[in-house]
Write an enzyme that holds these catalytic residues in place. Sequence first.
Site, short mmCIF file in Angstrom:
data_model
loop_
_atom_site.label_atom_id
_atom_site.label_comp_id
_atom_site.label_asym_id
_atom_site.label_seq_id
_atom_site.Cartn_x
_atom_site.Cartn_y
_atom_site.Cartn_z
N LEU A 135 -19.69 -83.11 0.77
CA LEU A 135 -20.41 -82.47 1.86
C LEU A 135 -20.47 -83.43 3.04
O LEU A 135 -20.64 -84.64 2.86
CB LEU A 135 -21.83 -82.11 1.43
CG LEU A 135 -21.99 -81.16 0.23
CD1 LEU A 135 -23.47 -80.95 -0.08
CD2 LEU A 135 -21.30 -79.83 0.49
N ASP A 136 -20.35 -82.89 4.25
CA ASP A 136 -20.49 -83.72 5.44
C ASP A 136 -21.87 -84.37 5.47
O ASP A 136 -22.83 -83.86 4.88
CB ASP A 136 -20.31 -82.87 6.71
CG ASP A 136 -18.92 -82.29 6.83
OD1 ASP A 136 -17.98 -82.84 6.22
OD2 ASP A 136 -18.77 -81.28 7.54
N LYS A 137 -21.97 -85.44 6.21
CA LYS A 137 -23.23 -86.18 6.32
C LYS A 137 -24.41 -85.26 6.65
O LYS A 137 -25.48 -85.34 6.03
CB LYS A 137 -23.08 -87.26 7.39
CG LYS A 137 -24.38 -87.97 7.79
CD LYS A 137 -24.08 -89.05 8.83
CE LYS A 137 -25.35 -89.72 9.33
NZ LYS A 137 -26.12 -88.86 10.27
N THR A 139 -24.59 -81.95 6.36
CA THR A 139 -24.67 -80.72 5.56
C THR A 139 -25.54 -81.00 4.34
O THR A 139 -25.36 -82.02 3.67
CB THR A 139 -23.27 -80.26 5.12
OG1 THR A 139 -22.49 -79.96 6.28
CG2 THR A 139 -23.36 -79.01 4.26
N ARG A 235 -17.20 -75.16 9.62
CA ARG A 235 -17.53 -75.47 11.01
C ARG A 235 -16.38 -75.13 11.94
O ARG A 235 -16.57 -74.55 13.02
CB ARG A 235 -17.90 -76.95 11.11
CG ARG A 235 -19.09 -77.33 10.23
CD ARG A 235 -19.23 -78.83 10.05
NE ARG A 235 -19.50 -79.50 11.31
CZ ARG A 235 -19.51 -80.81 11.46
NH1 ARG A 235 -19.25 -81.61 10.42
NH2 ARG A 235 -19.77 -81.35 12.64
#
Length: 297
Positions: A135-137, A139, A235
Amino acid sequence: MLEELIRFTADEADAGHTVRDVLQKRYGVSRRLLIRAKFKGRITRNGLLVFVNEKLQAGDEIAVMVEEDAEETVAPEEMPLSIRYEDDDLMVIAKPAGLVIHPTGNHASGTLANGVIAYWKSKGERRRFRAVNRLDKDTSGLLIVAKNQWAHEQFSRMQQERTLHRTYHAIAEGEVKADEGTLDGPIGLADDSFITRQVRPDGQAAVTHFRVIARGEGMSHLEVKLDTGRTHQIRVHMSHLGHPLAGDDLYGGSRTYIGRQALHAARLSFFHPRNGLLMDFTEPMPLDMQQLAARFF
């Protein structure tokens, strides 16, 4: 250090089959792991070394142990962890927004990996950190950490076969007209960027499914499912559709109402790699997304 990957007792169905066949066909042990067990580990039957071409008898206890690829280099750092499930093969963790998963040049410490290594160390366990779904930072939500090499391989296979199901909640800017749809557009790095992605013909295949949960004045609450797992996929696809995620200023969203992309990994579903039982986890949206939803829906 030898790490135990598989231990099982042969039953009548295994009798007469070779150790290799049962390990590969029934337990999904890859040829690569078998070779590593041969040269950097051991395979035993009833406590004694066994060759993989030997045939099993009902009641035989088989154990496969493999030496780690390398020592874990991530330093342990104690931090609170929201562990939703754990056994010998995996952990399911709810990650808060703002937490990086693995150390990078810009985030050398204070990552989820540092916290997990410290947690294992406190239990007397020495393992390598292996995140399954990243997961992105910024998210939030659920992710899986595999606790051994075999489990990580099984999850990689699930991802390839699309049997690891991930569902996200997203709040996008604007009112998405279609009640549901599929976004199918290859994603690659944008020109002159090491971070930003875009839909482009020479990118990697990427497929995103969405369903509108609610519409408000200038916002849409979406349920999103992935067929693929490209970096920034949701995104990028939502921005390409003309509906960037709220708070996602990297892809055209505004931080007026929320200080990060409004994206949350809300559900994980898969069959346990060892026992085949259905595992299904859900995690409610964190407070910032709840407040955003309450404002518009």
